[in-house]
Scaffold this active site. Structure first.
Site, PDB file in Angstrom:
ATOM      1  N   ASN A 154     -36.139  -6.949 -59.602  1.00 34.63           N
ATOM      2  CA  ASN A 154     -34.822  -6.323 -59.435  1.00 34.63           C
ATOM      3  C   ASN A 154     -34.894  -4.903 -58.894  1.00 34.63           C
ATOM      4  O   ASN A 154     -33.937  -4.414 -58.295  1.00 34.63           O
ATOM      5  CB  ASN A 154     -34.066  -6.328 -60.762  1.00 34.63           C
ATOM      6  CG  ASN A 154     -34.861  -5.674 -61.878  1.00 34.63           C
ATOM      7  OD1 ASN A 154     -35.926  -6.157 -62.256  1.00 34.63           O
ATOM      8  ND2 ASN A 154     -34.337  -4.583 -62.430  1.00 34.63           N
ATOM      9  N   CYS A 327     -31.633   4.268 -67.684  1.00 33.25           N
ATOM     10  CA  CYS A 327     -30.898   5.349 -68.318  1.00 33.25           C
ATOM     11  C   CYS A 327     -30.290   4.853 -69.625  1.00 33.25           C
ATOM     12  O   CYS A 327     -29.563   3.868 -69.640  1.00 33.25           O
ATOM     13  CB  CYS A 327     -29.789   5.848 -67.402  1.00 33.25           C
ATOM     14  SG  CYS A 327     -30.383   6.469 -65.814  1.00 33.25           S
TER      15      CYS A 327
END
Length: 384
Positions: A154, A327
Site C-alpha cells: 500500500n 500518524c
C-alpha cells in the site's frame, strides 16, 4: 474546509465513488430498501441485488461467486480469515509466516495470534521491498499452517510474485492468504491462476463505497474456517448481521466498471506515473523507493534527503498526498514499511506516497511536479 483547487493524489487511501456506482446504489436506499434476509418481494429484490454483485465481484477476480463472502471491509475479512483458519488448524500446527511490510490489518491480528499461542515468523525485505524466496522456504517448519503475504504494498506499490509464492507454500502443504486490497481494481487479478487459498479486498479502493469488502475462500481445497462472529446465518454463517445491500450493490457496480476498463486505465496511469517520476528524479536529494521493481501503475513513494519531515506535508498548499508514515493522534512514527527496507527514521519521516486515480490528469501531474520541486527547494534553502 474547502477542497476547491486541491489535487487529490491519495487514491491508495480511498477513492471517490464513481457516479455510475452511486446511481446503481441509490434505489437500494429508497424503493428497493428490503432486508436481503426477508422472505417477501422486498427481500427477494434486495437479495437479487446482492447476488448480482457477488457475480460481478467474482468475475473481476476470476473466481466462483460461491467463493465470495461480503464483509464490512478488508480488515474485517482479514480477521475472519486469519482467526477462522488458524484456530481451526491448531491440531495440525501453530506456525504462521508473514512479512514485516504487511499492512497493519494483517500485522495487528498476527500480534493477537501470538498472544493466543501461535508462532509467527516475520520475513525481512531488501532495500526495494522484496522478500527473499529462499528465506521463505527456509522459514517453514513441520508446524507451518499458513503464509500471509500481500499482493501489492500500500505504501510503495511493490507487487510480490504471488503465483511463485503459492507454488512454494503448497509444496509445503500449507495454505496461502493474500491481502489483495491494493491490487484488485488496479491490475488484473486472476484467482484461478494464482491458486491462493484465502484473499481479502475492499470496495473503497476501487471507486466503490466505504464499509464493504470481500473475503475469498477457495473451494478447491474445501477449506473450513471456524466461526468467529455469532448472531445470524447471513453469508452462510461466515459473517452474521444484516447485509449492507446498497454498499454491496455499489461494490458490484465498481467491480463491473473495473472489469471493463482495468487494462486501459492501468496503461494511462502508468504513463502519468512515469511522467511524474522522470521529472521528480531530477530533484536534488530525492529518491523513488522501489523504482526498479514491479509496482502498481498508480503508486510512487519518494524520500527526500535533508528535509524535515514534520514540515514537508504542511508546505503543500494544493496537493493531497500521504505521509510515508503512520500518524496516531499527535504521535508521528516512521513508516514500518520504509524502515524494513532499510531507511533511517529521519529519511522515513521525510517520505510521501503519491497515488494516482481515475480523476488524475496530465495537468495535475505537471502541477504536482512543480509544487513538490518548489517545496523541496524552499525547505532545503531554509535548512542551509
Amino acid at each position: 474546509m474547502s477542497t476547491d483547487n486541491k489535487i487529490y493524489l491519495d487514491h491508495n487511501a480511498t477513492t471517490p465513488v464513481e457516479p455510475t456506482v452511486l446511481e446503481a446504489m441509490l434505489p437500494y436506499f429508497t424503493e428497493h430498501f428490503g432486508n436481503a434476509g426477508s422472505d417477501h418481494a422486498f427481500g427477494w429484490y434486495a437479495e437479487d441485488g446482492v447476488e448480482t454483485a457477488r457475480m460481478q465481484v467474482a468475475k473481476l477476480v476470476n473466481c466462483r461467486p460461491v467463493e465470495i463472502y461480503f464483509t464490512s471491509g478488508a480488515t474485517e475479512a482479514a480477521n475472519l480469515a486469519l482467526f477462522g483458519f488458524c484456530e481451526n488448524q491448531k491440531v495440525k500446527g501453530n506456525h504462521i509466516i508473514t512479512c514485516k511490510t504487511e499492512h497493519k490489518a494483517i500485522l495487528e491480528p498476527m500480534e493477537e495470534l501470538e498472544r493466543r499461542g501461535f508462532a509467527v515468523t516475520y520475513l525481512n525485505v531488501d532495500g526495494e521491498g522484496n522478500i527473499d524466496l529462499h528465506q521463505l522456504e527456509e522459514a517453514f517448519t513441520p508446524k507451518t499452517i499458513l503464509v500471509s503475504l500481500m499482493y501489492a504494498n500500500n505504501e510503495t506499490g511493490l507487487i510480490h510474485p504471488i503465483k511463485t509464492i503459492a507454488d512454494i507454500v503448497h509444496n509445503r502443504n500449507a495454505a496461502l492468504m493474500v491481502d489483495m486490497t491494493q491490487a484488485v481494481g488496479k491490475i488484473p487479478v486472476d484467482l484461478k491462476n494464482l491458486d491462493i487459498d484465502l484473499g481479502v479486498f475492499s470496495a473503497h479502493k476501487m471507486y466503490g463505497p466505504k464499509g464493504v469488502g470481500a473475503l475469498y475462500v477457495s473451494k478447491k481445497k474445501q477449506l473450513t474456517l471456524r466461526k468467529t462472529l455469532f448472531g445470524g446465518n447471513q453469508e452462510k454463517g461466515m459473517r452474521p448481521g444484516t447485509l449492507n445491500v446498497p454498499g454491496i450493490v455499489g461494490f458490484g457496480a465498481a467491480a463491473a466498471l473495473a472489469t471493463n476498463e482495468i487494462i486501459e486505465e492501468g496503461n494511462r496511469l502508468l504513463k502519468l506515473r512515469n511522467r511524474l517520476e522522470n521529472q521528480l528524479s531530477k530533484v536534488d536529494g530525492l529518491q523513488i523507493n522501489g523504482q526498479k521493481q514491479d509496482r502498481l501503475p498508480n503508486t510512487t513513494n519518494i524520500s527526500i534527503h535533508g528535509i524535515d519531515g514534520s514540515k514537508l506535508l504542511r508546505q503543500f498548499k494544493n496537493l493531497a498526498v500521504s505521509r510515508g508514515s503512520a500518524c496516531n493522534a499527535n504521535l508521528v512514527s516512521p513508516s514500518h514499511v520504509l524502515k524494513a527496507m532499510g531507511h533511517s527514521d529521519e529519511l522515513a519521516l521525510s517520505s510521501i506516497r503519491i497515488s494516482l486515480g481515475r480523476q488524475t490528469t496530465e495537468q495535475d501531474i505537471d502541477n504536482a511536479i512543480e509544487e513538490i520541486s518548489s517545496v523541496v527547494d524552499r525547505l532545503k534553502t531554509v535548512s542551509l
